[in-house]
Design a protein around this motif. Structure first.
Motif, PDB file in Angstrom:
ATOM      1  N   LYS A   1       9.881   8.409  -4.918  1.00 28.46           N
ATOM      2  CA  LYS A   1      10.858   8.577  -6.001  1.00 28.46           C
ATOM      3  C   LYS A   1      11.018   7.309  -6.827  1.00 28.46           C
ATOM      4  O   LYS A   1      11.419   7.379  -7.995  1.00 28.46           O
ATOM      5  CB  LYS A   1      12.207   9.005  -5.419  1.00 28.46           C
ATOM      6  N   ASN A   2      10.719   6.170  -6.230  1.00 27.09           N
ATOM      7  CA  ASN A   2      10.840   4.890  -6.930  1.00 27.09           C
ATOM      8  C   ASN A   2       9.517   4.138  -6.810  1.00 27.09           C
ATOM      9  O   ASN A   2       9.313   3.357  -5.881  1.00 27.09           O
ATOM     10  CB  ASN A   2      11.968   4.049  -6.350  1.00 27.09           C
ATOM     11  N   PRO A   3       8.575   4.357  -7.767  1.00 25.83           N
ATOM     12  CA  PRO A   3       7.256   3.717  -7.682  1.00 25.83           C
ATOM     13  C   PRO A   3       7.344   2.195  -7.761  1.00 25.83           C
ATOM     14  O   PRO A   3       8.224   1.633  -8.396  1.00 25.83           O
ATOM     15  CB  PRO A   3       6.499   4.279  -8.886  1.00 25.83           C
ATOM     16  N   CYS A   4       6.412   1.542  -7.100  1.00 27.22           N
ATOM     17  CA  CYS A   4       6.318   0.076  -7.126  1.00 27.22           C
ATOM     18  C   CYS A   4       6.064  -0.390  -8.564  1.00 27.22           C
ATOM     19  O   CYS A   4       5.210   0.155  -9.261  1.00 27.22           O
ATOM     20  CB  CYS A   4       5.186  -0.369  -6.209  1.00 27.22           C
ATOM     21  N   ASN A   5       6.801  -1.397  -9.004  1.00 25.89           N
ATOM     22  CA  ASN A   5       6.649  -1.900 -10.366  1.00 25.89           C
ATOM     23  C   ASN A   5       5.347  -2.662 -10.566  1.00 25.89           C
ATOM     24  O   ASN A   5       4.872  -2.814 -11.700  1.00 25.89           O
ATOM     25  CB  ASN A   5       7.829  -2.817 -10.716  1.00 25.89           C
TER      26      ASN A   5
ATOM     27  N   PRO B   1      11.542   3.176   0.388  1.00 29.52           N
ATOM     28  CA  PRO B   1      10.301   3.799   0.881  1.00 29.52           C
ATOM     29  C   PRO B   1      10.198   5.264   0.465  1.00 29.52           C
ATOM     30  O   PRO B   1      11.195   5.871   0.029  1.00 29.52           O
ATOM     31  CB  PRO B   1      10.440   3.665   2.404  1.00 29.52           C
ATOM     32  N   PRO B   2       9.026   5.821   0.586  1.00 29.64           N
ATOM     33  CA  PRO B   2       8.868   7.251   0.279  1.00 29.64           C
ATOM     34  C   PRO B   2       9.791   8.092   1.152  1.00 29.64           C
ATOM     35  O   PRO B   2      10.095   7.734   2.298  1.00 29.64           O
ATOM     36  CB  PRO B   2       7.394   7.520   0.616  1.00 29.64           C
ATOM     37  N   VAL B   3      10.236   9.210   0.601  1.00 29.35           N
ATOM     38  CA  VAL B   3      11.135  10.104   1.331  1.00 29.35           C
ATOM     39  C   VAL B   3      10.371  11.354   1.759  1.00 29.35           C
ATOM     40  O   VAL B   3       9.362  11.738   1.157  1.00 29.35           O
ATOM     41  CB  VAL B   3      12.353  10.489   0.469  1.00 29.35           C
TER      42      VAL B   3
ATOM     43  N   CYS C   1       0.823  21.535   0.337  1.00 30.39           N
ATOM     44  CA  CYS C   1       2.140  21.580  -0.301  1.00 30.39           C
ATOM     45  C   CYS C   1       2.015  21.226  -1.782  1.00 30.39           C
ATOM     46  O   CYS C   1       1.462  20.178  -2.130  1.00 30.39           O
ATOM     47  CB  CYS C   1       3.085  20.600   0.393  1.00 30.39           C
ATOM     48  N   PRO C   2       2.544  22.065  -2.678  1.00 34.12           N
ATOM     49  CA  PRO C   2       2.426  21.787  -4.115  1.00 34.12           C
ATOM     50  C   PRO C   2       3.327  20.651  -4.585  1.00 34.12           C
ATOM     51  O   PRO C   2       3.096  20.075  -5.645  1.00 34.12           O
ATOM     52  CB  PRO C   2       2.836  23.121  -4.753  1.00 34.12           C
ATOM     53  N   SER C   3       4.341  20.309  -3.802  1.00 34.83           N
ATOM     54  CA  SER C   3       5.287  19.271  -4.231  1.00 34.83           C
ATOM     55  C   SER C   3       4.788  17.862  -3.941  1.00 34.83           C
ATOM     56  O   SER C   3       4.905  16.968  -4.782  1.00 34.83           O
ATOM     57  CB  SER C   3       6.651  19.494  -3.551  1.00 34.83           C
ATOM     58  N   CYS C   4       4.212  17.673  -2.763  1.00 33.85           N
ATOM     59  CA  CYS C   4       3.784  16.328  -2.366  1.00 33.85           C
ATOM     60  C   CYS C   4       2.278  16.172  -2.334  1.00 33.85           C
ATOM     61  O   CYS C   4       1.773  15.091  -2.044  1.00 33.85           O
ATOM     62  CB  CYS C   4       4.366  15.969  -1.006  1.00 33.85           C
ATOM     63  N   GLY C   5       1.554  17.261  -2.643  1.00 33.22           N
ATOM     64  CA  GLY C   5       0.098  17.186  -2.640  1.00 33.22           C
ATOM     65  C   GLY C   5      -0.494  16.965  -1.264  1.00 33.22           C
ATOM     66  O   GLY C   5      -1.616  16.479  -1.136  1.00 33.22           O
TER      67      GLY C   5
ATOM     68  N   GLY D   1       0.770  -1.231   0.000  1.00 29.18           N
ATOM     69  CA  GLY D   1       0.000   0.000   0.000  1.00 29.18           C
ATOM     70  C   GLY D   1       0.800   1.280   0.000  1.00 29.18           C
ATOM     71  O   GLY D   1       0.220   2.371  -0.110  1.00 29.18           O
ATOM     72  N   THR D   2       2.131   1.188   0.085  1.00 27.95           N
ATOM     73  CA  THR D   2       2.926   2.423   0.130  1.00 27.95           C
ATOM     74  C   THR D   2       3.067   3.068  -1.244  1.00 27.95           C
ATOM     75  O   THR D   2       3.266   4.271  -1.353  1.00 27.95           O
ATOM     76  CB  THR D   2       4.328   2.155   0.686  1.00 27.95           C
ATOM     77  N   GLY D   3       2.967   2.252  -2.294  1.00 23.50           N
ATOM     78  CA  GLY D   3       3.167   2.762  -3.648  1.00 23.50           C
ATOM     79  C   GLY D   3       4.621   2.853  -4.047  1.00 23.50           C
ATOM     80  O   GLY D   3       4.939   3.205  -5.190  1.00 23.50           O
ATOM     81  N   ALA D   4       5.539   2.543  -3.115  1.00 23.89           N
ATOM     82  CA  ALA D   4       6.979   2.648  -3.383  1.00 23.89           C
ATOM     83  C   ALA D   4       7.597   1.270  -3.588  1.00 23.89           C
ATOM     84  O   ALA D   4       7.120   0.263  -3.046  1.00 23.89           O
ATOM     85  CB  ALA D   4       7.677   3.352  -2.232  1.00 23.89           C
ATOM     86  N   GLU D   5       8.663   1.227  -4.360  1.00 21.66           N
ATOM     87  CA  GLU D   5       9.384  -0.011  -4.611  1.00 21.66           C
ATOM     88  C   GLU D   5       9.934  -0.576  -3.309  1.00 21.66           C
ATOM     89  O   GLU D   5      10.328   0.181  -2.406  1.00 21.66           O
ATOM     90  CB  GLU D   5      10.525   0.250  -5.593  1.00 21.66           C
ATOM     91  N   LYS D   6       9.910  -1.901  -3.188  1.00 20.40           N
ATOM     92  CA  LYS D   6      10.370  -2.542  -1.966  1.00 20.40           C
ATOM     93  C   LYS D   6      11.814  -2.147  -1.673  1.00 20.40           C
ATOM     94  O   LYS D   6      12.685  -2.188  -2.535  1.00 20.40           O
ATOM     95  CB  LYS D   6      10.268  -4.062  -2.115  1.00 20.40           C
TER      96      LYS D   6
END
Length: 372
Positions: free
Chosen positions: A198-202, A161-163, A187-191, A153-158
């Protein structure tokens, strides 16, 4: 110029508690905030006055000094600083709530702006009339969004993790100072998430969820009606960003029966009988949802007469017992007679006499009650 008493400014009593004080200030701040009254100098002055009063009375030490010495007790370096957030985090929280209502997000959304509850789902299930009466177990299949098994559920590649967002430093909001107050915006950068992937889950491509097919056993209780919704909590789409799952609703559509109609827990239908059967009486096997039942029709029965067969109706939902079956007889008048039948009817009519005079009002009221 003599200052107005702070308690009068906030329209509270001198014995008010912290919550009453906060509620009073929030109401005035919402009413006179400059963003809600652009160009209104009087409203801006009232807003400053209310902020000053709250900043003093919300501080126990300042309030004690004010109660003892009045305005003189808080003017020596402890008065209103011109910035409503200065030295009072509680005041900042109130302003956060105000700006949340004005710009689309409150304190709770700042703390977890990325977490979103999953969507509720609805599944239409068509039932036969008898299935709604007696209940049914059935399996349904549907598709929903589940938490991605690869990134959980994080959306980030194993392993990546999100930064923390560098723009808002993880707060999800950025502030800008405008005069004596500050405004917080998403925040306009992270919504508003406070983090950046930075590295989305494949597997899910950063979504954090994947569509999957599910099978579910649905238990339809006895006695449900058309339009009933059965709720399965947490069986809808998975939430985003750690938010809870939505709910799943099964919407029941009950088919009409060929001759049974339903009125609450009672069933009704009309049973045609012949003129001789009505005149002489008869015992018939009549249909129920449980099979045939015997119904005795006494002689001289009139069209529209209703007979009640106990406990042959619909089970009471979530209760014991059942309703009844109401059978209304309709005496059938033949429209085509053979020559022999016509002669027999003529002979019968000579032996039967009916006064063809207008009936009383009570008679017609009884007929109306029968047929309505």
């Amino acid at each position: 110029m003599t200052k107005t008493d702070y308690y009068e400014v906030l329209q509270v009593s001198r014995t008010c508690n912290d919550q009453e004080l906060k509620s009073a200030y929030r109401r005035l701040a919402m009413q006179f905030h400059p963003d809600r009254n652009p160009g209104d100098a009087a409203a801006e002055e009232k807003f400053k006055e209310a902020s000053e009063a709250y900043q003093v009375l919300a501080d126990p030490q300042k309030r004690a000094a004010y109660d003892q010495f009045g305005h003189a007790g808080v003017n020596n370096g402890t008065g209103f600083s011109g910035n409503p957030f200065a030295g009072n985090g509680d005041l900042g929280d109130i302003f956060g709530d105000i700006f949340g209502e004005m710009f689309g997000g409150g304190a709770s959304s700042r703390r977890n702006s990325r977490a979103q509850r999953g969507r509720d789902l609805q599944y239409p299930l068509t039932l036969e009339f008898a299935d709604a009466v007696f209940g049914k177990q059935t399996e349904i299949k549907f598709r929903r969004m589940d938490e991605c098994g690869s990134c959980h559920g994080t959306g980030a590649e194993k392993g990546r993790p999100p930064v923390t967002c560098e723009t808002c430093r993880g707060r999800g909001q950025v502030r800008s100072q405008q005069g004596f107050f500050s405004i917080a915006r998403t925040c306009p950068s992270c919504g508003g998430a406070g983090t950046i992937i930075k590295n989305p889950c494949n597997t899910c491509h950063g979504e954090g969820r994947m569509q999957a097919e599910h099978a579910m056993q649905v238990s339809v209780p006895a006695g449900v009606e058309d339009g009933t919704r059965i709720r399965y909590q947490g069986e809808g789409d998975a939430g985003r960003g750690g938010g809870p799952s939505g709910d799943f609703y099964v919407l029941l559509n009950v088919k009409e029966h060929a001759y049974f109609t339903r009125d609450g827990s009672d069933l009704h239908y009309v049973l045609p009988i012949s003129m001789p059967q009505a005149a002489l009486g008869i015992e018939l096997n009549v249909p129920t949802l449980d099979g045939d039942a015997k119904l005795k029709i006494p002689e001289g029965t009139q069209s529209g007469k209703a007979f009640r067969i106990r406990n042959k109706g619909v089970p009471h939902l979530n209760e014991r017992g059942r309703g009844d079956l109401i059978v209304e007889v309709a005496v059938h008048t033949p429209t085509k007679l053979s020559k022999e039948q016509r002669e027999m009817m003529r002979q019968l009519s000579e032996t039967l006499t009916v006064e063809n005079t207008p009936a009383s009002h009570g008679f017609f009221e009884k007929l109306r009650d029968i047929f309505n």
